[in-house]
Motif scaffolding. Structure first.
Motif, short mmCIF file in Angstrom:
data_model
loop_
_atom_site.label_atom_id
_atom_site.label_comp_id
_atom_site.label_asym_id
_atom_site.label_seq_id
_atom_site.Cartn_x
_atom_site.Cartn_y
_atom_site.Cartn_z
N ALA A 225 56.56 4.47 5.15
CA ALA A 225 57.20 3.40 4.37
C ALA A 225 56.37 2.99 3.16
O ALA A 225 56.92 2.46 2.18
CB ALA A 225 57.46 2.19 5.27
N ALA A 226 55.08 3.20 3.21
CA ALA A 226 54.20 2.83 2.09
C ALA A 226 53.96 3.98 1.13
O ALA A 226 53.24 3.83 0.14
CB ALA A 226 52.86 2.33 2.62
N GLY A 227 54.57 5.15 1.40
CA GLY A 227 54.42 6.29 0.51
C GLY A 227 53.32 7.25 0.87
O GLY A 227 53.06 8.20 0.14
N ARG A 228 52.65 7.04 1.99
CA ARG A 228 51.55 7.92 2.39
C ARG A 228 52.10 9.23 2.94
O ARG A 228 52.95 9.23 3.84
CB ARG A 228 50.69 7.23 3.45
CG ARG A 228 49.38 7.98 3.79
CD ARG A 228 48.73 7.36 5.01
NE ARG A 228 48.38 5.97 4.79
CZ ARG A 228 47.16 5.54 4.42
NH1 ARG A 228 46.19 6.42 4.25
NH2 ARG A 228 46.93 4.25 4.26
N THR A 229 51.64 10.35 2.42
CA THR A 229 52.08 11.66 2.89
C THR A 229 51.17 12.16 4.00
O THR A 229 50.19 11.52 4.37
CB THR A 229 52.08 12.70 1.75
OG1 THR A 229 50.72 13.04 1.42
CG2 THR A 229 52.80 12.16 0.52
N GLU A 230 51.48 13.34 4.51
CA GLU A 230 50.67 13.94 5.56
C GLU A 230 49.33 14.47 5.04
O GLU A 230 48.44 14.79 5.83
CB GLU A 230 51.44 15.08 6.23
CG GLU A 230 51.77 16.23 5.28
CD GLU A 230 52.64 17.29 5.91
OE1 GLU A 230 52.67 18.41 5.39
OE2 GLU A 230 53.28 16.99 6.93
N VAL A 231 49.18 14.57 3.73
CA VAL A 231 47.92 15.02 3.13
C VAL A 231 47.08 13.79 2.78
O VAL A 231 47.50 12.98 1.95
CB VAL A 231 48.17 15.87 1.87
CG1 VAL A 231 46.85 16.22 1.19
CG2 VAL A 231 48.92 17.14 2.24
N PRO A 232 45.92 13.61 3.39
CA PRO A 232 45.09 12.44 3.10
C PRO A 232 44.79 12.33 1.60
O PRO A 232 44.43 13.30 0.95
CB PRO A 232 43.80 12.72 3.90
CG PRO A 232 44.24 13.60 5.01
CD PRO A 232 45.31 14.47 4.43
N GLY A 233 44.99 11.12 1.08
CA GLY A 233 44.70 10.87 -0.33
C GLY A 233 45.87 11.04 -1.26
O GLY A 233 45.75 10.77 -2.45
N VAL A 234 47.02 11.47 -0.74
CA VAL A 234 48.20 11.69 -1.57
C VAL A 234 49.32 10.73 -1.15
O VAL A 234 49.72 10.71 0.02
CB VAL A 234 48.71 13.14 -1.48
CG1 VAL A 234 49.95 13.32 -2.37
CG2 VAL A 234 47.63 14.12 -1.90
N TRP A 235 49.79 9.96 -2.11
CA TRP A 235 50.94 9.07 -1.90
C TRP A 235 52.08 9.50 -2.81
O TRP A 235 51.85 10.14 -3.85
CB TRP A 235 50.57 7.63 -2.24
CG TRP A 235 49.90 6.85 -1.15
CD1 TRP A 235 50.45 5.92 -0.34
CD2 TRP A 235 48.51 6.92 -0.77
NE1 TRP A 235 49.51 5.40 0.53
CE2 TRP A 235 48.31 6.00 0.28
CE3 TRP A 235 47.42 7.67 -1.21
CZ2 TRP A 235 47.09 5.80 0.89
CZ3 TRP A 235 46.20 7.50 -0.61
CH2 TRP A 235 46.04 6.57 0.43
#
Length: 321
Positions: free
Chosen positions: A263-273
């Motif tokens: 919901a906050a835009g965080r993807t499965e790749v750390p550091g990428v929104w």
């Protein structure tokens, strides 16, 4: 709109639409070094105005972006023209490559590159896109109210789209084009609302004096219409993320491909929104801007957590010495 591109930033934002600029504004106001890299191909460029955006209803899309870029720069952020072609992991950050050979490093990445609307290959459709060929009743419905509207079947939500535009006009016709005529509950819904169903493939739009006058079928029949609504296949701009293993997924509604995120835009790749249409295909300008702010706040908090960990580690090393 070109600024000098530094070697590195806290955050690189890919895409300079409502989501990207709002995210960059939030980060710049948080005293983060941030750059927006924008390819200059906004989805809503053909539209005459942005609608449903409180306090700015009817503003030209270009003017809204000009104001946004000025606001980001006013807080020390950079806005740079360029096309991002690759984003790769570089230690604890990212290396971003542009089509012109430039590179830039980022601690975090906010992807707000938007999407591409793919239209059926019907003569006249693309030329009138954003004018009297529309897709969203909330973005453009008021502008075609009370007109003779044709809804072109193209995807699983086409009947729903016809019902939405029926709220705006008493004269709505549903063209099945290359799909089977609606049956069962959908046929009953259209009939109950007085929406005429016209079978047969659509060959072209009839355009006279820079206005749609009708929809021509493959058998030569012309049905008089003043506006056409059509759903598009929406494809998120994500090719540059392949090196990170981020690839688009089919949208649950069957209307295109998007990047999955929380919901906050965080993807499965750390550091990428992600924010805006690249993640939410149905997002309008207002909700895209809100998503950019939300993602930026999360990125700032993540950077603060990292900065704090580093400060504790440095303090510990200093005490040990």
């Amino acid at each position: 709109m070109t600024d000098q591109l530094n070697d590195s930033y806290d955050v690189v934002v890919v895409g300079g639409g409502a989501a990207g600029l709002s995210g960059a504004l939030t980060l710049a106001r948080s005293r983060r070094s941030v750059v927006v890299i924008d390819a200059g191909a906004p989805r809503n460029a053909p539209a005459s105005g942005v609608h449903g955006l409180l306090g700015h209803d009817g503003i030209r899309p270009g003017e809204l972006l000009e104001r946004g870029r000025a606001e980001v720069r006013g807080y020390g952020g950079h806005v740079v023209s360029g096309e991002v072609t690759d984003a790769a992991r570089d230690g604890d950050g990212f290396q971003i490559a542009l089509a012109d050979g430039r590179t830039v490093r980022a601690r975090r990445l906010l992807v707000a590159a938007g999407l591409v609307d793919e239209l059926p290959d019907i003569p006249g459709l693309r030329a009138r896109w954003g004018r009297d060929v529309v897709h969203c009743p909330y973005c453009h419905g008021w502008e075609v109210r009370d007109q003779a509207i044709g809804v072109l079947a193209n995807g699983p939500l086409s009947v729903h789209q016809a019902l939405l535009f029926r709220q705006l006009s008493d004269d709505v016709t549903f063209f099945t084009h290359t799909t089977p005529p609606p049956s069962g509950e959908q046929a009953e819904q259209l009939a109950a609302r007085g929406i005429r169903v016209v079978p047969g493939e659509v060959a072209a739009l009839e355009i006279v004096d820079d206005h749609i006058t009708g929809v021509r079928l493959s058998d030569g029949t012309v049905v008089a219409r003043e506006a056409v609504a059509v759903s598009t296949w929406m494809a998120a701009r994500t090719g540059f993320l392949a090196s990170l293993g981020l690839r688009p997924a089919a949208h649950p509604a069957g209307v295109g491909e998007h990047l999955a995120a929380d919901a906050a835009g965080r993807t499965e790749v750390p550091g990428v929104w992600v924010a805006g249409n690249v993640a939410d295909l149905a997002a309008q300008v207002g909700s895209s801007a809100a998503a950019g702010v939300m993602a930026a706040a999360q990125i700032n908090a993540d950077l603060i957590a990292e900065d704090t960990r580093r400060a504790i580690e440095a303090r510990g090393h200093s005490s040990a010495a």
